[in-house]
Design an enzyme around this catalytic site. Sequence first.
Site, PDB file in Angstrom:
ATOM      1  N   HIS A  81      89.969 116.640  21.593  1.00 28.39           N
ATOM      2  CA  HIS A  81      89.621 118.072  21.601  1.00 28.39           C
ATOM      3  C   HIS A  81      88.277 118.308  20.889  1.00 28.39           C
ATOM      4  O   HIS A  81      87.404 117.478  20.937  1.00 28.39           O
ATOM      5  CB  HIS A  81      90.758 118.905  21.000  1.00 28.39           C
ATOM      6  N   GLU A 134      94.429 121.373  15.735  1.00 27.79           N
ATOM      7  CA  GLU A 134      94.540 119.937  15.948  1.00 27.79           C
ATOM      8  C   GLU A 134      93.177 119.249  15.907  1.00 27.79           C
ATOM      9  O   GLU A 134      93.044 118.146  15.382  1.00 27.79           O
ATOM     10  CB  GLU A 134      95.213 119.642  17.287  1.00 27.79           C
ATOM     11  N   HIS A 183      95.003 111.862  18.175  1.00 25.51           N
ATOM     12  CA  HIS A 183      95.527 113.199  18.433  1.00 25.51           C
ATOM     13  C   HIS A 183      96.677 113.510  17.483  1.00 25.51           C
ATOM     14  O   HIS A 183      97.178 112.638  16.772  1.00 25.51           O
ATOM     15  CB  HIS A 183      96.058 113.307  19.874  1.00 25.51           C
ATOM     16  N   GLU A 237      99.368 109.664  18.993  1.00 25.14           N
ATOM     17  CA  GLU A 237      99.869 110.975  18.555  1.00 25.14           C
ATOM     18  C   GLU A 237     100.431 110.782  17.158  1.00 25.14           C
ATOM     19  O   GLU A 237     101.466 110.153  16.968  1.00 25.14           O
ATOM     20  CB  GLU A 237     100.938 111.507  19.503  1.00 25.14           C
TER      21      GLU A 237
END
Length: 475
Positions: free
Chosen positions: A308, A323, A377, A438
């Site tokens: 992102h 995030e 992430h 993640e």
Amino acid sequence: MKKIGLVLVMFLCSFVFIFPGMGHAASNTSIYLDGKALNLPKNGEVQNVNGNVMIPIRVVVEELGFNVNWDKVTRTVTIQQSGTTMKLVVDNKMATVNDNQVKLLVAPILKGDTTLVPLRFISEQVGLTVQWNNETKSAYLITPNSGNENGSGGNDDSNNGSTNPTPPDVNVNLASIGGISFSDNKLMIATDKNVTPNIFKLTGPDRLVVDLPNAKFSDTFSNGQMLDSNMNGYIDVEGYPDVSKIRYSLFSDSPSTIRVVIDLTKSINYTLTNDNDGLIFVDLNSDSSTPSVPGGSGKKLVVIDAGHGGTDPGAISVTKKKEKDFNLAVVLKVEQLLKNEPEIDYVLTRSGDTYPTLQDRVKIANDLNADIFISIHANSGSATASGVETYYTRKESIELANVMHKYLVSSSGLTDRKVRSKSLHVTRETKMPAVLLECGYLSNPKDDAVLYTESFQNSVAAGVVKGIKEYLGVN
């Protein structure tokens, strides 16, 4: 007319054009469509509403052959062309595109008998390229395939301040600059065509200037990297004592030239690497004349991706944290640790709050022929979901996924949610082993409470580096 899906429309409508002042008309404004000055009606000057450029809709859309209807009772403008219908209501931030609702940043306004709408919204619906010249208060609208490019802006060493309403020549086949980043004391510029940079020093203060002739900013550049209405932007640099800031701009429109300026705290030497593979490097690490190429000298090359960024915040935690900030914080800590690994070279897809597209991230790794690609992430789901996961797409990435996940579990101390296969762009389109980590669930209060702590991020970063070293066989 270009048909644009709802998701893309919502994405495009998140951008604004900004120029000084708020809530007033920009006097003596002009609108040019493919170089032709449009006739503005009375009360139809360009307006600045809370930093959003507003234009008289009838002038522009009728020049493009749209059907425009005005319902005085409901104060609704309906625009139709080639099966696409847009409806905008005065003083209402909700518009519709083919019956799908789209939220605008600013509502249409009525000025006398003229309806003004956000420039960015309407222009993107018809596939226009839009540029704003703040000095002349002029908007330049360029239709697809018109061949015209125009841009101008400030008047310092990063822009020449051109004020011509149309360029003196037609710039075609320009290289598109897709991304600019700075990490490991190296400037990296991504482009889609061969470019021959011109690099030189300036003093008073010390600067290093990189000119990219026959180039323009890509259509997606401003999606995640700062680029104002004058086609200027910058990256603040931290952690490198010789560099204070990176600035970039559309410096000239004849020929179209992108200028990148490295603001220095003192005069230093550099090496330029341009192998015409889509990536240009300016290395400030060495005084030698030998270029320092990522992955050169037999080193293993790792591309580290902070997910992102920029206009894409990623998931939002239960405590309203973003995030993208977590991802970047961990990646920067990984960078600091990799600096101490003499057998490993690395490149970050982003080193600040910017948004390289997924395609850009993949291109960086593929063009550099990296050994591995790792994307960082944090996850989001139900309030009860907790733990870490590692994703891969291609079978060549399974071994890397298993090694990285082992260290992610031990370094995070969170629940093991296993290694999983999923078709993700960055793990699917990369040519080398690639995984996406993640590191916890932002939607879980307990995970969220630790994800943004220095101790957790330092531990995860250390685990990432251990996994990289084991997989690459580096002691």
